[in-house]
Scaffold this motif. Structure first.
Motif, PDB file in Angstrom:
ATOM      1  N   GLN A  36      19.670  32.281 -10.435  1.00 28.42           N
ATOM      2  CA  GLN A  36      20.891  32.931 -10.906  1.00 28.42           C
ATOM      3  C   GLN A  36      22.138  32.356 -10.235  1.00 28.42           C
ATOM      4  O   GLN A  36      23.210  32.339 -10.839  1.00 28.42           O
ATOM      5  CB  GLN A  36      20.801  34.444 -10.710  1.00 28.42           C
ATOM      6  CG  GLN A  36      19.702  35.126 -11.513  1.00 28.42           C
ATOM      7  CD  GLN A  36      19.856  34.956 -13.030  1.00 28.42           C
ATOM      8  OE1 GLN A  36      20.888  34.529 -13.526  1.00 28.42           O
ATOM      9  NE2 GLN A  36      18.811  35.300 -13.769  1.00 28.42           N
ATOM     10  N   ASN A  53      25.111  30.683 -12.383  1.00 30.42           N
ATOM     11  CA  ASN A  53      26.507  31.116 -12.304  1.00 30.42           C
ATOM     12  C   ASN A  53      27.445  29.974 -11.931  1.00 30.42           C
ATOM     13  O   ASN A  53      28.580  29.920 -12.416  1.00 30.42           O
ATOM     14  CB  ASN A  53      26.639  32.280 -11.321  1.00 30.42           C
ATOM     15  CG  ASN A  53      26.356  33.613 -11.979  1.00 30.42           C
ATOM     16  OD1 ASN A  53      27.251  34.263 -12.523  1.00 30.42           O
ATOM     17  ND2 ASN A  53      25.094  34.025 -11.969  1.00 30.42           N
ATOM     18  N   TYR A  71      25.732  41.783 -16.762  1.00 31.09           N
ATOM     19  CA  TYR A  71      25.940  41.613 -15.321  1.00 31.09           C
ATOM     20  C   TYR A  71      25.842  42.973 -14.651  1.00 31.09           C
ATOM     21  O   TYR A  71      26.112  44.007 -15.246  1.00 31.09           O
ATOM     22  CB  TYR A  71      27.291  40.951 -15.024  1.00 31.09           C
ATOM     23  CG  TYR A  71      28.499  41.843 -15.183  1.00 31.09           C
ATOM     24  CD1 TYR A  71      29.034  42.516 -14.084  1.00 31.09           C
ATOM     25  CD2 TYR A  71      29.109  42.020 -16.422  1.00 31.09           C
ATOM     26  CE1 TYR A  71      30.146  43.336 -14.223  1.00 31.09           C
ATOM     27  CE2 TYR A  71      30.216  42.832 -16.575  1.00 31.09           C
ATOM     28  CZ  TYR A  71      30.729  43.492 -15.472  1.00 31.09           C
ATOM     29  OH  TYR A  71      31.829  44.304 -15.598  1.00 31.09           O
ATOM     30  N   ARG A 125      29.484  41.677  -9.227  1.00 29.69           N
ATOM     31  CA  ARG A 125      30.542  40.685  -9.314  1.00 29.69           C
ATOM     32  C   ARG A 125      30.364  39.693  -8.171  1.00 29.69           C
ATOM     33  O   ARG A 125      29.677  39.973  -7.182  1.00 29.69           O
ATOM     34  CB  ARG A 125      31.918  41.347  -9.263  1.00 29.69           C
ATOM     35  CG  ARG A 125      32.155  42.276 -10.453  1.00 29.69           C
ATOM     36  CD  ARG A 125      33.546  42.910 -10.433  1.00 29.69           C
ATOM     37  NE  ARG A 125      33.692  43.813 -11.569  1.00 29.69           N
ATOM     38  CZ  ARG A 125      34.096  43.440 -12.785  1.00 29.69           C
ATOM     39  NH1 ARG A 125      34.413  42.171 -13.011  1.00 29.69           N
ATOM     40  NH2 ARG A 125      34.195  44.311 -13.772  1.00 29.69           N
ATOM     41  N   PRO A 180      32.522  38.618 -13.129  1.00 25.04           N
ATOM     42  CA  PRO A 180      31.111  39.020 -13.154  1.00 25.04           C
ATOM     43  C   PRO A 180      30.181  37.915 -12.642  1.00 25.04           C
ATOM     44  O   PRO A 180      30.413  36.723 -12.874  1.00 25.04           O
ATOM     45  CB  PRO A 180      30.849  39.289 -14.642  1.00 25.04           C
ATOM     46  CG  PRO A 180      32.194  39.629 -15.204  1.00 25.04           C
ATOM     47  CD  PRO A 180      33.159  38.763 -14.453  1.00 25.04           C
ATOM     48  N   LYS A 192      26.920  36.734 -13.605  1.00 26.91           N
ATOM     49  CA  LYS A 192      26.164  36.940 -14.839  1.00 26.91           C
ATOM     50  C   LYS A 192      24.662  36.779 -14.624  1.00 26.91           C
ATOM     51  O   LYS A 192      24.207  35.993 -13.796  1.00 26.91           O
ATOM     52  CB  LYS A 192      26.629  35.935 -15.895  1.00 26.91           C
ATOM     53  CG  LYS A 192      28.078  36.117 -16.341  1.00 26.91           C
ATOM     54  CD  LYS A 192      28.180  37.150 -17.436  1.00 26.91           C
ATOM     55  CE  LYS A 192      27.563  36.624 -18.721  1.00 26.91           C
ATOM     56  NZ  LYS A 192      27.649  37.618 -19.809  1.00 26.91           N
TER      57      LYS A 192
END
Length: 296
Positions: free
Chosen positions: A41, A45, A237, A240, A268, A270
């Motif tokens: 992740q 991002n 999401y 943050r 965010p 995500k």
């Protein structure tokens, strides 16, 4: 999802990844899965901020994770830390892929702000502004994400990991293979280029600028840059970027650079929908199963 920022100084442990690597190369399926999940992740991002397109970011993430898995047996812990090795592969991939869609459309700050200037300004009523909060926030994040595309690739990448994810300068210098002083200089230059344009054009910090997200929102929707039925940023999401921050600045002590950075950190973090399936796809690949002799 792992909540420990792999670019931080305080909470991340290379040793935990080393334990997973040892088990994974000896055929432990769950350890290989966990190792991928620990980083996917974050890679996604960064990719999303780099290319400003979800589908492209998901494809890039998958390409990098396949590189990770296929080269994992070659990693030698005596020659360097795992995250240095992994993110050197990751960042080199970002810097060397072909130009993506938004990189061909947004070639400079002048071009980008011409797009913004030419977007009609439509004043919202108080009722509309209240009703369209999601769309207004989507417009703000979309606009700021577009500004990042005006930086060249190296500047963009160093800003994303150096400012948003607060990479330790020593780790940054290792990954980019430059001195810590040179890393700090490159990060400072990226900040200056981005913030100078924001200061001169954007009303989020400099209230003397006329550009306001609510006034541009209907124009962004008309241009197709914001889709109220499929919000790119205000969906999928839970946290943050700022939730992964190791810095805890008091608002009253913030410098102007901190204020600009905080605007980006409030974007965010995500959760990729596609990459949730990547682990299974990779682990169930017959060639990789044979390479690792993965247990069933």
């Amino acid at each position: 999802m792992r909540t420990v920022n792999p670019f931080g100084q305080n909470n991340y442990s290379d040793q935990k990844d080393l334990e997973l690597i040892h088990l994974a190369v000896n055929g432990n399926r769950n350890s290989l899965s966990k190792l991928i999940e620990n980083h996917q992740q974050y890679i996604f991002n960064i990719a999303l901020k780099m290319v400003n397109n979800i589908a492209d970011a998901e494809d890039i993430t998958q390409e990098i994770l396949i590189k990770l898995v296929t080269n994992l047996s070659q990693y030698d812990s005596t020659k360097g830390r795992f995250r240095t090795w992994l993110y050197r592969i990751t960042f080199n991939h970002f810097l060397n892929i072909k130009k993506q869609k938004y990189e061909t459309l947004v070639t400079s700050f002048d071009v980008f702000f011409d797009y913004i200037r030419e977007t009609p300004e439509i004043q919202l009523t108080q009722a509309e502004e209240k009703e369209m909060q999601q769309e207004i926030e989507e417009s703000k994040v979309s606009c700021m994400a577009g500004m990042l595309m005006c930086l060249d690739r190296e500047q963009r990448l160093i800003y994303i990991v150096g400012e948003l994810f607060e990479i330790d300068h020593n780790l940054g210098s290792e990954i980019f293979n430059i001195s810590p002083a040179n890393f700090r200089k490159k990060l400072s230059r990226a900040r200056n280029d981005l913030y100078q344009w924001m200061h001169n054009k954007c009303g989020l910090v400099n209230t003397n600028n006329p550009c306001r997200c609510p006034k541009k929102t209907k124009g962004f929707i008309a241009n197709g840059w914001v889709n109220p039925e499929d919000l790119k940023w205000q969906s999928n999401y839970q946290k943050r970027i700022i939730d992964f921050s190791e810095r805890n600045l008091e608002e009253t002590l913030m410098t102007i650079d901190d204020i600009y950075a905080k605007l980006y950190k409030e974007h965010p973090f995500k959760i990729s929908q596609k990459t949730e399936n990547i682990v299974e796809k990779i682990i169930n690949n017959n060639n990789l199963k044979n390479t690792f002799n993965l247990e069933e």
